[in-house]
Enzyme design. Structure first.
Site, PDB file in Angstrom:
ATOM      1  N   ARG A  48       1.312  -1.237   0.355  1.00  5.45           N
ATOM      2  CA  ARG A  48      -0.219   0.161  -0.203  1.00  5.45           C
ATOM      3  C   ARG A  48       0.985   1.415   0.134  1.00  5.45           C
ATOM      4  O   ARG A  48       2.098   1.155   0.037  1.00  5.45           O
ATOM      5  CB  ARG A  48      -1.007   0.389   1.008  1.00  5.45           C
ATOM      6  CG  ARG A  48      -2.255  -0.962   1.538  1.00  5.45           C
ATOM      7  CD  ARG A  48      -3.117  -0.360   2.714  1.00  5.45           C
ATOM      8  NE  ARG A  48      -3.381  -1.800   2.844  1.00  5.45           N
ATOM      9  CZ  ARG A  48      -4.337  -2.464   3.764  1.00  5.45           C
ATOM     10  NH1 ARG A  48      -4.361  -1.210   4.670  1.00  5.45           N
ATOM     11  NH2 ARG A  48      -5.735  -3.195   3.507  1.00  5.45           N
ATOM     12  N   SER A 147      -8.006  -0.766   0.431  1.00  3.47           N
ATOM     13  CA  SER A 147      -8.870  -1.622   1.990  1.00  3.47           C
ATOM     14  C   SER A 147      -9.576  -0.169   1.985  1.00  3.47           C
ATOM     15  O   SER A 147     -10.335   0.489   1.194  1.00  3.47           O
ATOM     16  CB  SER A 147      -8.615  -2.213   3.090  1.00  3.47           C
ATOM     17  OG  SER A 147      -9.722  -2.873   3.420  1.00  3.47           O
ATOM     18  N   HIS A 148     -10.249   0.077   3.554  1.00  2.00           N
ATOM     19  CA  HIS A 148     -11.082   1.007   3.873  1.00  2.00           C
ATOM     20  C   HIS A 148      -9.756   2.412   4.168  1.00  2.00           C
ATOM     21  O   HIS A 148     -10.645   3.383   4.240  1.00  2.00           O
ATOM     22  CB  HIS A 148     -11.317   0.719   5.212  1.00  2.00           C
ATOM     23  CG  HIS A 148     -10.099   1.181   6.436  1.00  2.00           C
ATOM     24  ND1 HIS A 148      -9.080   0.162   5.801  1.00  2.00           N
ATOM     25  CD2 HIS A 148      -9.900   1.257   7.602  1.00  2.00           C
ATOM     26  CE1 HIS A 148      -8.279  -0.092   7.115  1.00  2.00           C
ATOM     27  NE2 HIS A 148      -8.655   0.715   8.168  1.00  2.00           N
ATOM     28  N   ASP A 305     -16.741  -0.837   3.490  1.00  3.83           N
ATOM     29  CA  ASP A 305     -15.590   0.181   2.875  1.00  3.83           C
ATOM     30  C   ASP A 305     -15.466  -0.678   0.991  1.00  3.83           C
ATOM     31  O   ASP A 305     -16.241  -1.294   0.664  1.00  3.83           O
ATOM     32  CB  ASP A 305     -14.243  -0.806   4.077  1.00  3.83           C
ATOM     33  CG  ASP A 305     -13.792  -1.889   3.472  1.00  3.83           C
ATOM     34  OD1 ASP A 305     -14.598  -2.826   3.124  1.00  3.83           O
ATOM     35  OD2 ASP A 305     -12.109  -2.118   3.454  1.00  3.83           O
ATOM     36  N   ASP A 307     -13.841  -2.047  -1.133  1.00  8.60           N
ATOM     37  CA  ASP A 307     -13.124  -3.437  -1.744  1.00  8.60           C
ATOM     38  C   ASP A 307     -14.198  -4.043  -1.045  1.00  8.60           C
ATOM     39  O   ASP A 307     -14.423  -5.441  -1.087  1.00  8.60           O
ATOM     40  CB  ASP A 307     -11.724  -4.047  -0.800  1.00  8.60           C
ATOM     41  CG  ASP A 307     -11.018  -4.109   0.229  1.00  8.60           C
ATOM     42  OD1 ASP A 307     -11.438  -3.355   1.177  1.00  8.60           O
ATOM     43  OD2 ASP A 307     -10.499  -5.457   0.309  1.00  8.60           O
ATOM     44  N   ARG A 310     -14.622  -5.499   4.613  1.00  8.58           N
ATOM     45  CA  ARG A 310     -15.260  -4.969   6.342  1.00  8.58           C
ATOM     46  C   ARG A 310     -16.670  -4.467   6.158  1.00  8.58           C
ATOM     47  O   ARG A 310     -17.455  -4.435   5.586  1.00  8.58           O
ATOM     48  CB  ARG A 310     -14.284  -4.412   6.718  1.00  8.58           C
ATOM     49  CG  ARG A 310     -12.523  -4.103   7.014  1.00  8.58           C
ATOM     50  CD  ARG A 310     -11.725  -3.358   7.150  1.00  8.58           C
ATOM     51  NE  ARG A 310     -10.723  -3.354   6.771  1.00  8.58           N
ATOM     52  CZ  ARG A 310      -9.540  -3.228   8.231  1.00  8.58           C
ATOM     53  NH1 ARG A 310      -9.927  -2.466   8.816  1.00  8.58           N
ATOM     54  NH2 ARG A 310      -8.339  -3.467   7.872  1.00  8.58           N
ATOM     55  N   GLU A 392     -11.438 -10.727  13.052  1.00  9.25           N
ATOM     56  CA  GLU A 392     -10.490  -9.609  13.186  1.00  9.25           C
ATOM     57  C   GLU A 392     -11.117  -8.836  14.250  1.00  9.25           C
ATOM     58  O   GLU A 392     -12.231  -8.323  13.282  1.00  9.25           O
ATOM     59  CB  GLU A 392      -9.341  -9.469  12.384  1.00  9.25           C
ATOM     60  CG  GLU A 392      -9.697  -9.186  10.995  1.00  9.25           C
ATOM     61  CD  GLU A 392      -8.765  -9.400  10.064  1.00  9.25           C
ATOM     62  OE1 GLU A 392      -7.271  -9.644  10.204  1.00  9.25           O
ATOM     63  OE2 GLU A 392      -7.957  -8.624   9.182  1.00  9.25           O
ATOM     64  N   SER A 394     -10.585  -5.762  13.410  1.00  9.79           N
ATOM     65  CA  SER A 394     -11.291  -4.258  12.513  1.00  9.79           C
ATOM     66  C   SER A 394     -12.260  -4.624  11.527  1.00  9.79           C
ATOM     67  O   SER A 394     -12.220  -3.681  10.577  1.00  9.79           O
ATOM     68  CB  SER A 394      -9.919  -4.133  12.042  1.00  9.79           C
ATOM     69  OG  SER A 394      -9.445  -4.821  10.937  1.00  9.79           O
TER      70      SER A 394
END
Length: 546
Positions: A48, A147-148, A305, A307, A310, A392, A394
């Site tokens: 990232r 991701s987010h 989010d 993708d 989450r 998890e 998150s």
């Protein structure tokens, strides 16, 4: 954690990213492989960075893509490569760059029909469906997403044939090869034009959306949701699943309202997160203010989010559930309502997830599989059915199909969201009410996460701490029962320390990107005990790494 005055408020124009400049710098800035921050670095979920600071640019994507080609060849992986992209501004140009390399190398690539944005779980699902029953010609995949993370971010993940996030030995190989290519100024990278790549006989279209949607009834009881008539609301947060939700509603005849259909790379429709940045985090009460404000319109509402790996769950009785709280509810419900799952299927959690999950798992009579932070540690168990659930802290989770076979081995934000509706439809209680019942029986956790300063040497010391270096015998007035530097589920290093008493625990881990360490703490006594835990944890850790 210092709260920004913008936290929870609609994003002002002053915080919006200059998208033309961001994309321009993707193509024009070239990273220097001699500078650590500009090298390819795979964390728990891929590489990232941002084109603004030369940490995610075209050269990174070209090098990573060629490295994946070489990894596949070394491993004899010669089936199709499923590729998905999310709605971040850098994802589309990165998808172009990646296809130019894959096509030049003769890789059979599966890109989305109509250039549809593709959620991470739809890629995992596609890999697993293709590989079912095969022993050769196996497929793998790539998801281009940060991701987010904020709008200026880009990300690139690799999923091997088990469909889940690549394990460390895989990402280290790809990372090393990509950095070698960067150091040689892409000398070993094969590439053709995008126009040629689209026309290449190895480039194919795949209907990710309808294939995924049509199969959802095998993992969620959508008939029960439909028949209940529940009013459901969803905010895709401008993400890759934006067109999936209306397709789900239509296919299964659900009373579901997509409250936001915008796709805008500035994500200007978001409320600002705790630190003044736009961040599409469905578990953040600040970022989620828009949907929380609509909670009384729906029996259950949820968000995902960009993708869609989450989830965030909102109910009229409790607002936004903390991720740990919902994971406990989901586990308690699933293991009592999936009779076809293996009797020995375990519950997967990370070392910094709630102790309430431990208590729920014990009450269910199931085995707890506790691992370091990183969803990759759940992939094999979800693949073979020995794990019924992996989650998890998150807000990432996945679980088995209703018949006990594998669904997705990567995080899937859509199925935990729909599960919240199934729980409500079949029990008559929304997840907040279910959580209150759980805590009445098993105790209420009080949890927090704080950050403390640490220089690079102290962070390195924390990552290598052993239980023997902790000399204290008590923590917040209770006897220390266990000190962990390795996760009990798979004996992998947790990159820090976890200290437990009968009614509380803390875990300390160094940050991978900042000069801080993070303390996660939880008390089953009260808020005052939690604050004592945190204060004593900082003293204990500081003494150990000084």
């Amino acid at each position: 954690m210092k709260l920004s005055p913008l936290a929870g408020k609609p994003a002002p124009a002053s915080v919006l990213v200059d998208i033309p400049r961001l994309v321009s710098e993707y193509y024009t800035r070239q990273p220097d492989a001699a500078i650590a921050t500009q090298r390819v670095a795979f964390g728990t979920s891929g590489h990232r960075g941002s084109s603004f600071d030369a940490s995610f640019n075209e050269w990174h994507v070209l090098a990573i893509s060629q490295a994946i080609v070489l990894y596949r060849a070394a491993q004899g992986i010669d089936g199709p490569l499923f590729v998905g992209i999310d709605t971040h501004a850098l994802s589309t140009p990165a998808g172009v760059s990646a296809l130019e390399v894959f096509a030049a190398n003769g890789v059979n690539v599966m890109i989305a029909e109509n250039d549809e944005y593709t959620p991470t779980p739809a890629v995992s699902h596609a890999i697993l469906c293709y590989n079912r029953g095969r022993t050769s010609g196996l497929a793998d995949g790539v998801v281009i997403t940060p991701s987010h993370n904020p709008p200026q971010s880009g990300g690139f993940k690799y999923n091997p044939p088990n469909g889940g996030p690549a394990d460390s030995h895989v990402t280290k190989w790809i990372e090393a090869k990509a950095n070698e290519l960067l150091g040689e100024r892409l000398k070993g990278v094969k590439r053709i034009s995008y126009e040629q790549a689209l026309k290449a006989p190895t480039t194919h279209r795949h209907d990710y959306l309808n294939t995924y949607v049509a199969d959802l009834g095998n993992v969620i009881d959508l008939v029960a949701i439909r028949d209940s008539g529940l009013r459901l609301g969803v905010d895709p947060l401008g993400g890759a699943g934006v067109n999936y939700w209306s397709a789900i509603a239509e296919h299964y005849k659900l009373n579901l309202d997509v409250v936001n259909t915008s796709v805008d790379p500035t994500f200007r429709f978001m409320c600002v997160d705790w630190d003044g940045q736009i961040r599409m985090d469905p578990s953040s009460p600040y970022a989620m203010q828009g949907l929380i404000g609509l909670k009384d319109r729906f029996d259950v509402a949820f968000a995902c989010d960009p993708d869609h790996d989450r989830h965030g769950i909102v109910t009229p009785t409790g607002g936004l559930l903390a991720p740990n709280n919902y994971l406990a509810v989901a586990i308690d419900y699933l293991f009592q309502n999936r009779p076809q799952w293996r009797a020995d299927a375990a519950v997967g959690k990370t070392v910094v997830s709630s102790g309430l999950i431990d208590r729920v798992t014990a009450r269910l009579g199931r085995r707890l599989y506790e691992v370091p932070v990183g969803f990759k540690y759940f992939a094999d168990g979800l693949f073979d059915g020995s794990l019924g659930f992996g989650g998890e802290e998150s807000a990432g989770a996945s679980f088995l199909r209703r018949d006990g076979s594998v669904w997705a081995t990567d995080k899937d934000g859509l199925i935990p969201s729909l599960l919240a509706a199934e729980i409500t439809a079949r029990t008559g209680r929304d997840p907040s009410q279910a959580y209150n019942e759980l805590t009445a029986a098993l105790g209420e956790p009080f949890a927090t996460r704080v950050e403390a300063k640490a220089n690079p040497q102290q962070k390195a010391a924390l990552g290598k701490l052993s239980p023997q270096q902790v000399t204290s015998t008590e923590l917040a007035g209770e006897k220390i029962e266990q000190i962990l530097s390795h996760a009990p589920g798979n004996d992998q290093a947790i990159g820090g320390l976890k200290v437990m008493t009968a009614n509380g625990w803390f875990a300390a881990r160094p940050s991978g990107t900042e000069d801080i360490y993070k303390i996660y703490a939880e008390s089953f006594i009260d808020e005052g005990h939690l604050q004592r835990l945190v204060a004593e944890a900082q003293v204990l850790v500081d003494a150990a790494i000084s």
